[in-house]
Design a protein around this motif. Structure first.
Motif, PDB file in Angstrom:
ATOM      1  N   GLU A  67       0.841  -1.202   0.000  1.00 26.07           N
ATOM      2  CA  GLU A  67       0.000   0.000   0.000  1.00 26.07           C
ATOM      3  C   GLU A  67       0.877   1.253   0.000  1.00 26.07           C
ATOM      4  O   GLU A  67       1.972   1.267   0.585  1.00 26.07           O
ATOM      5  CB  GLU A  67      -0.913   0.024   1.240  1.00 26.07           C
ATOM      6  CG  GLU A  67      -1.980  -1.059   1.245  1.00 26.07           C
ATOM      7  CD  GLU A  67      -2.869  -0.963   2.474  1.00 26.07           C
ATOM      8  OE1 GLU A  67      -2.595  -0.092   3.343  1.00 26.07           O
ATOM      9  OE2 GLU A  67      -3.829  -1.743   2.565  1.00 26.07           O
ATOM     10  N   HIS A  70      -2.056   4.148   2.366  1.00 22.14           N
ATOM     11  CA  HIS A  70      -3.194   3.277   2.716  1.00 22.14           C
ATOM     12  C   HIS A  70      -3.991   2.831   1.503  1.00 22.14           C
ATOM     13  O   HIS A  70      -5.137   2.374   1.635  1.00 22.14           O
ATOM     14  CB  HIS A  70      -4.138   3.988   3.708  1.00 22.14           C
ATOM     15  CG  HIS A  70      -3.456   4.464   4.948  1.00 22.14           C
ATOM     16  ND1 HIS A  70      -3.055   3.614   5.949  1.00 22.14           N
ATOM     17  CD2 HIS A  70      -3.098   5.723   5.341  1.00 22.14           C
ATOM     18  CE1 HIS A  70      -2.482   4.317   6.915  1.00 22.14           C
ATOM     19  NE2 HIS A  70      -2.495   5.611   6.565  1.00 22.14           N
ATOM     20  N   SER A  89       3.028   7.315   3.846  1.00 19.17           N
ATOM     21  CA  SER A  89       3.076   6.004   4.505  1.00 19.17           C
ATOM     22  C   SER A  89       3.229   4.898   3.461  1.00 19.17           C
ATOM     23  O   SER A  89       2.828   5.054   2.300  1.00 19.17           O
ATOM     24  CB  SER A  89       1.802   5.765   5.319  1.00 19.17           C
ATOM     25  OG  SER A  89       0.670   5.686   4.467  1.00 19.17           O
ATOM     26  N   LEU A  91       3.169   0.384   3.193  1.00 20.31           N
ATOM     27  CA  LEU A  91       3.011  -0.933   3.795  1.00 20.31           C
ATOM     28  C   LEU A  91       3.875  -1.892   2.965  1.00 20.31           C
ATOM     29  O   LEU A  91       3.619  -2.105   1.784  1.00 20.31           O
ATOM     30  CB  LEU A  91       1.550  -1.383   3.783  1.00 20.31           C
ATOM     31  CG  LEU A  91       1.281  -2.740   4.446  1.00 20.31           C
ATOM     32  CD1 LEU A  91       1.669  -2.731   5.935  1.00 20.31           C
ATOM     33  CD2 LEU A  91      -0.194  -3.138   4.296  1.00 20.31           C
ATOM     34  N   LYS A  99       5.189  -8.227   7.347  1.00 25.66           N
ATOM     35  CA  LYS A  99       4.712  -6.928   6.917  1.00 25.66           C
ATOM     36  C   LYS A  99       5.231  -5.816   7.852  1.00 25.66           C
ATOM     37  O   LYS A  99       5.366  -6.033   9.051  1.00 25.66           O
ATOM     38  CB  LYS A  99       3.189  -6.894   6.872  1.00 25.66           C
ATOM     39  CG  LYS A  99       2.596  -7.844   5.829  1.00 25.66           C
ATOM     40  CD  LYS A  99       1.081  -7.762   5.825  1.00 25.66           C
ATOM     41  CE  LYS A  99       0.486  -8.707   4.793  1.00 25.66           C
ATOM     42  NZ  LYS A  99      -0.993  -8.659   4.765  1.00 25.66           N
ATOM     43  N   GLN A 100       5.460  -4.638   7.257  1.00 24.37           N
ATOM     44  CA  GLN A 100       5.976  -3.484   8.027  1.00 24.37           C
ATOM     45  C   GLN A 100       5.271  -2.214   7.545  1.00 24.37           C
ATOM     46  O   GLN A 100       5.283  -1.896   6.360  1.00 24.37           O
ATOM     47  CB  GLN A 100       7.495  -3.348   7.831  1.00 24.37           C
ATOM     48  CG  GLN A 100       8.104  -2.140   8.551  1.00 24.37           C
ATOM     49  CD  GLN A 100       9.574  -1.938   8.205  1.00 24.37           C
ATOM     50  OE1 GLN A 100      10.118  -2.684   7.380  1.00 24.37           O
ATOM     51  NE2 GLN A 100      10.183  -0.959   8.814  1.00 24.37           N
ATOM     52  N   PHE A 101       4.663  -1.492   8.491  1.00 26.07           N
ATOM     53  CA  PHE A 101       4.019  -0.220   8.168  1.00 26.07           C
ATOM     54  C   PHE A 101       5.005   0.913   8.463  1.00 26.07           C
ATOM     55  O   PHE A 101       5.536   1.013   9.570  1.00 26.07           O
ATOM     56  CB  PHE A 101       2.741  -0.029   8.980  1.00 26.07           C
ATOM     57  CG  PHE A 101       2.057   1.293   8.711  1.00 26.07           C
ATOM     58  CD1 PHE A 101       1.298   1.473   7.556  1.00 26.07           C
ATOM     59  CD2 PHE A 101       2.179   2.354   9.595  1.00 26.07           C
ATOM     60  CE1 PHE A 101       0.676   2.676   7.296  1.00 26.07           C
ATOM     61  CE2 PHE A 101       1.552   3.565   9.345  1.00 26.07           C
ATOM     62  CZ  PHE A 101       0.795   3.718   8.187  1.00 26.07           C
ATOM     63  N   LYS A 103       5.688   4.977   8.479  1.00 29.55           N
ATOM     64  CA  LYS A 103       5.173   6.347   8.428  1.00 29.55           C
ATOM     65  C   LYS A 103       6.341   7.289   8.098  1.00 29.55           C
ATOM     66  O   LYS A 103       7.370   7.274   8.775  1.00 29.55           O
ATOM     67  CB  LYS A 103       4.535   6.733   9.769  1.00 29.55           C
ATOM     68  CG  LYS A 103       3.831   8.082   9.715  1.00 29.55           C
ATOM     69  CD  LYS A 103       3.136   8.384  11.027  1.00 29.55           C
ATOM     70  CE  LYS A 103       2.413   9.732  10.959  1.00 29.55           C
ATOM     71  NZ  LYS A 103       1.738  10.068  12.230  1.00 29.55           N
TER      72      LYS A 103
END
Length: 731
Positions: A67, A70, A89, A91, A99-101, A103
């Protein structure tokens, strides 16, 4: 005037709106520069334009981008590769399925925040300040102000478009692509108008509308890229070629006309406006055209444009940033040697080591800059170490310099010869140096040698050196140099000694002349000597003649007119009152002349009061405003206040007669051992060389007064450039 100001503020608003639009694009998110490639329905990370992403967020090539902000990446038919320029951001899914988000904020990219936002905003504000300052303070005397304003604001806009271009914004890319061409065309338009204003003509000067034809061409080509993407490379080459032509043309036209006219203003334009574009030409434009590879990126090259407002402010804050002619000649000399050395080395590397053309070009630039810098460093080191480096044993110019320095200001010939003998013995490291005075015709030990010895000649006789130091109609001054262990002078030492003797001979003549003058003053039985009486008498007669001429042309003529009128009014008495008032005015004029000859307030109430009255009187007579900053200075000599008063009085009289100024500024400031007086106006100015040839009484008298007190005076002026005078005197 209202319409012009209205247009000015309209341009400011338009540029400001565009600039803040670009800043808004940049502020949304930092530049991340991730190249992704589509495999099936997934987007894999292929490369990083911004390597910081790997270090900051621990992501690698091969990871999957799920993503962006988002939202999944949109799949477009036929597109298998894309670049994520900016986002807030991400993803990410690594190769292990984790998985790693992420910011993303500017806190992680402080360099981008400073480089793309803070620095452009500061640059834009400085440019606005310069434009507004010129509008309210210098517009009337600043030719082609509107074009110069557009030039400054376009430079600021180009610098602000860097970040928007990296973020792939259309407006930013258009401004960045064409901004360089617009800046150069506006600069050249300003140059052409300014040369026309100075009435300078040359066959190389072209009409501005031809330049704007190049701008229209580059703009149309840039717009066509959106329709025909294939012309991108061709268009880029065309834009680079146009920029190379414009920079080279600006540099050559100013240099050619400066060499022809020697106008100081052209050097300042070269230094302040063209100079910052030279690194762009050398480090980016030419390498891209010749080798299709840059030495420094276009973004980094644009940083040199930051120098434009800085250099402009420096040259405005100081009357002269440096001795321009001297610095230019030194740059030309050092550059020539740096070019020769760099060319020889690079040609050798190219043929011996078979290096690539671009590497040879880079090597040449590196060697040129290093050699040029080392020559300047060597100059400073040599100057700092001159007392050690330039000893008499190795540097014979310094040998002459040190000897002359020690014998200057000797009050008599005897003391001068004694001091010369001592210093010469020390400089040559010998045991005996003596000066003998021989009457021509006398028999001496070596009559033929001495009689045949001409002024300045040095010969070796019987293990010692003899030289003719000075010669008159009846005497010869012979210097003898010998050493206990023997002496032998090299050829260079003999040449230096002969040159030194010629200098000392002139010193002896001058010292004898001064001695004779002092003897006349001391021994005269009839008061002052004749030459001094004649000088004072001539000066007094000149002053009387000038005063008589002024009174004859004004007061006397007016009184004769009144006498004739009174003869008429003997019959008609109605005019008596009117002529009485005229006599009162005449009396006031005569009183004014007397005050000019001896200002009464100067002695009674001091310099400041006298000057304030003078300023008020001159303002009433002239059509200009006087701005004055007069410090209360303490002077030991009672003559200096009168000198200051007379000098300012002469400056203002010249302004009344010739300047046609609207503003005059006079500044008097105290120094540690004296004072400094500065005057300038915005009048018509003059050609100082013509004034010197005409021997202007006003300026010449001012110079003579200053020189009489061992002061320094600097006059700067040119037609339509006003007059600037700086005077420094130490007690």
């Amino acid at each position: 005037m209202y319409k012009k100001n209205h247009l000015f503020w309209g341009v400011i608003i338009i540029y400001t709106c565009i600039f803040f639009y670009l800043m808004a694009v940049i502020v949304k998110s930092p530049f991340i520069g991730i190249v992704v490639e589509q495999v099936g329905q997934e987007w894999f990370i292929k490369d990083f334009v911004n390597p910081e992403m790997v270090k900051l967020f621990n992501i690698e090539q091969g990871d999957i981008v799920l993503e962006v902000n988002h939202q999944p990446i949109k799949v477009i038919d036929g597109v298998t590769q894309s670049t994520i320029n900016s986002t807030n951001s991400l993803l990410i899914q690594n190769t292990e399925g984790k998985k790693q988000f992420i910011k993303i904020t500017y806190k992680d990219f402080l360099a981008q925040w400073f480089y793309y936002i803070v620095l452009p905003i500061c640059y834009f504000i400085i440019s606005l300040i310069i434009c507004i300052y010129l509008l309210f303070n210098r517009k009337d005397s600043f030719y082609s102000f509107n074009i110069f304003m557009l030039f400054m604001l376009t430079v600021a806009l180009e610098f602000g478009s860097i970040g928007a271009t990296i973020h792939n914004d259309g407006v930013g890319k258009f401004i960045s692509s064409n901004g360089g061409v617009v800046i150069l065309i506006l600069m050249l338009h300003f140059f052409i108008n300014y040369l026309e204003y100075l009435k300078l003509e040359h066959i190389f000067i072209i009409k501005p509308y031809y330049l704007y034809g190049l701008l229209i061409t580059s703009g149309v080509l840039t717009l066509l890229e959106n329709v025909f993407p294939n012309i991108y490379q061709w268009n880029t080459t065309m834009l680079l070629f146009i920029m190379a032509f414009l920079i080279t043309y600006a540099l050559l036209i100013l240099l050619v006309i400066y060499i022809k006219t020697k106008k100081q203003q052209l050097l300042l334009l070269l230094f302040c406006l063209v100079g910052p574009f030279i690194p762009i030409l050398v480090l980016y434009v030419l390498p891209m055209l010749l080798f299709d590879q840059y030495i420094l990126t276009a973004i980094n090259c644009l940083l040199f444009l930051l120098l434009i407002p800085i250099l402009l402010l420096l040259t405005q804050l100081s009357d002269y940033l440096f001795d321009t002619d001297y610095e230019i000649s030194k740059i030309r000399y050092y550059s020539m040697w740096s070019f020769v050395v760099s060319s020889i080395v690079v040609i050798g590397l190219y043929f011996i080591l078979d290096i690539k053309s671009l590497d040879a070009f880079k090597s040449f630039l590196f060697l040129f800059i290093v050699t040029l810098g080392m020559l300047y460093i060597k100059e400073q080191i040599d100057y700092a170490s001159r007392k050690v480096l330039y000893s008499p044993k190795g540097d014979y110019v310094h040998f002459i310099y040190r000897t002359i320095k020690h014998i200057t200001n000797m009050p008599s010939v005897d003391k001068l010869l004694k001091r010369f003998s001592e210093v010469l013995a020390q400089q040559l490291s010998v045991s005996h140096v003596e000066v003998h005075i021989y009457s021509i015709g006398d028999l001496v030990a070596n009559p033929k040698v001495i009689e045949n010895l001409t002024l300045g000649a040095v010969k070796r006789v019987d293990g010692r050196y003899i030289g003719c130091l000075h010669e008159t109609l009846d005497k010869k001054y012979i210097v003898t140099i010998e050493n206990e262990g023997g002496i032998y002078l090299k050829k260079e030492e003999l040449l230096s000694l002969e040159l030194l003797i010629m200098y000392v001979s002139n010193f002896i003549d001058n010292t004898q002349f001064v001695e004779n003058l002092i003897d006349q003053l001391d021994t005269s039985q009839h008061g002052s000597p004749a030459w001094l009486k004649k000088f004072v008498w001539l000066q007094l007669e000149n002053e009387k003649s000038q005063l008589a001429q002024e009174l004859h042309d004004t007061i006397l003529q007016q009184q004769l007119y009144l006498i004739r009128e009174l003869d008429v009014v003997q019959v008609d008495r109605s005019f008596i009152k009117q002529h009485r008032e005229y006599l009162i005015k005449l009396n006031a004029d005569l009183r004014w002349y007397c005050e000019q000859l001896k200002p009464p307030l100067l002695e009674k109430q001091g310099l400041q009061v006298a000057l304030n009255k003078l300023f008020i009187e001159v303002e009433e007579q002239g059509d200009f405003a006087i701005i004055h900053e007069i410090e209360d200075i303490a002077l030991d000599s009672p003559e200096l206040p009168l000198l200051i008063y007379r000098t300012i009085q002469e400056m203002l009289n010249n302004a009344l007669k010739y300047s046609q100024a609207t503003h005059i500024k006079v500044i008097l400031t105290a120094r540690e051992q004296g004072f400094e007086l500065v005057y300038f106006d915005n009048g018509v100015g003059c050609n100082l060389s013509e004034i010197d040839r005409k021997n202007s009484m006003g300026l010449q008298g001012m110079k003579e007064r200053v020189y009489a007190y061992n002061g320094l005076i600097e006059l700067t002026s040119a037609p339509d450039e006003g007059m600037h005078i700086r005077i420094k005197i130490e007690e």
